[in-house]
Scaffold this motif. Sequence first.
Motif, PDB file in Angstrom:
ATOM      1  N   VAL A   1      -9.123  10.340  14.945  1.00 24.93           N
ATOM      2  CA  VAL A   1     -10.284  11.195  14.780  1.00 24.93           C
ATOM      3  C   VAL A   1     -10.636  11.603  16.170  1.00 24.93           C
ATOM      4  O   VAL A   1     -11.216  11.041  16.649  1.00 24.93           O
ATOM      5  CB  VAL A   1     -11.424  10.893  14.032  1.00 24.93           C
ATOM      6  CG1 VAL A   1     -12.343  11.693  13.710  1.00 24.93           C
ATOM      7  CG2 VAL A   1     -11.177   9.855  12.974  1.00 24.93           C
ATOM      8  N   ALA A   2      -9.844  12.669  16.598  1.00 22.77           N
ATOM      9  CA  ALA A   2     -10.081  13.287  17.824  1.00 22.77           C
ATOM     10  C   ALA A   2     -11.458  13.491  18.019  1.00 22.77           C
ATOM     11  O   ALA A   2     -11.806  13.452  19.455  1.00 22.77           O
ATOM     12  CB  ALA A   2      -9.147  14.455  18.233  1.00 22.77           C
ATOM     13  N   GLN A   3     -12.147  13.846  17.048  1.00 22.04           N
ATOM     14  CA  GLN A   3     -13.726  14.213  17.396  1.00 22.04           C
ATOM     15  C   GLN A   3     -14.782  13.242  17.072  1.00 22.04           C
ATOM     16  O   GLN A   3     -15.866  13.280  16.684  1.00 22.04           O
ATOM     17  CB  GLN A   3     -14.328  15.350  16.616  1.00 22.04           C
ATOM     18  CG  GLN A   3     -13.160  16.779  16.794  1.00 22.04           C
ATOM     19  CD  GLN A   3     -12.054  16.734  15.827  1.00 22.04           C
ATOM     20  OE1 GLN A   3     -11.690  15.797  15.260  1.00 22.04           O
ATOM     21  NE2 GLN A   3     -11.388  18.073  15.518  1.00 22.04           N
ATOM     22  N   HIS A   4     -14.149  11.814  17.425  1.00 22.02           N
ATOM     23  CA  HIS A   4     -14.907  10.880  16.999  1.00 22.02           C
ATOM     24  C   HIS A   4     -16.154  10.495  17.700  1.00 22.02           C
ATOM     25  O   HIS A   4     -17.169   9.759  17.328  1.00 22.02           O
ATOM     26  CB  HIS A   4     -14.114   9.412  17.344  1.00 22.02           C
ATOM     27  CG  HIS A   4     -13.733   9.129  18.603  1.00 22.02           C
ATOM     28  ND1 HIS A   4     -12.423   9.493  19.049  1.00 22.02           N
ATOM     29  CD2 HIS A   4     -14.176   8.262  19.508  1.00 22.02           C
ATOM     30  CE1 HIS A   4     -12.546   9.366  20.340  1.00 22.02           C
ATOM     31  NE2 HIS A   4     -13.562   8.533  20.651  1.00 22.02           N
ATOM     32  N   ALA A   5     -16.421  11.153  18.727  1.00 24.24           N
ATOM     33  CA  ALA A   5     -17.552  11.270  19.446  1.00 24.24           C
ATOM     34  C   ALA A   5     -18.773  11.481  18.688  1.00 24.24           C
ATOM     35  O   ALA A   5     -19.961  11.358  18.789  1.00 24.24           O
ATOM     36  CB  ALA A   5     -17.646  11.756  20.935  1.00 24.24           C
ATOM     37  N   ALA A   6     -18.496  12.472  17.712  1.00 20.17           N
ATOM     38  CA  ALA A   6     -19.679  12.869  16.852  1.00 20.17           C
ATOM     39  C   ALA A   6     -19.980  12.229  15.983  1.00 20.17           C
ATOM     40  O   ALA A   6     -21.298  12.483  15.182  1.00 20.17           O
ATOM     41  CB  ALA A   6     -18.979  14.396  16.153  1.00 20.17           C
TER      42      ALA A   6
END
Length: 263
Positions: A112-117
């Motif tokens: 999940v490349a956007q896992h910081a969200a």
Amino acid sequence: MCRLLGFVARDPLGVSGAIGEQQFDEYVSLSRLHRDGWGFAASSSEDVIGVYRSPVRALDDPRVENIRRDRSTSGLVHLRWASLGLPVREENSHPFVADYHGPLAFAHNGSVAQHAAIEPLLDEEQRAIRRGDTDSELYFLLFLQSLNRRENVADALRETIETIRVFAPVASLNAMVLSGEELHVVHSHSGMNVPTADLIESCGSLAEAPPAHADHYFDLSWSESDGVVSAAHTGLSGDWETLPPDSLLSVRRSDLTTSVTAL
């Protein structure tokens, strides 16, 4: 980007008994590529799930031979291939475990490349039990948080996937969850392309990649026969049926009843 294997059996058996000796050897050999740690969860009771995790590749860990023969009525095995530059250490190995109205083990394949969200969505309880650095653990913690609101594991998985898809429409959320009552297999990798460049870098060429990795890398399949229901990623020989896109396979441990429903 990893490999997942899970099973539920009528009678206790080792992993090689669940999928076959040849397939077990094939699975372990996949750790030549998926070499950044491994782990397994096994259970013959609703109340206990035993877990082992290691940052060592399965081929180099003598404990992998234990699961060939050690008997249980359910289990899952994870081979890790680290993605997104995340470190190789035991805390980042799967499966992740928790006790939420009974024991749970969770393993993920994908990224999940956007896992910081995900982190801002977690409450203090979930943040406090975080131990590693991975997108997979954040996915797991968001799932645990959903369990506080949902009546069962399947509904919590659906809610978690819907939440992540809002900010990460292209991500592999393939996962397996073993609980005291069921094994759940999430088959959801919308929009993900085969990691061709990574395969070439690690294997030398696509021709040298393990079976089906170059064209069906993210696919999950399942099999039902002789009192065993099993599910696995590509890379194994045998008669497997690919799960439909964006689907959830659920296997009840008490009687091996199966259902495949849409996510």
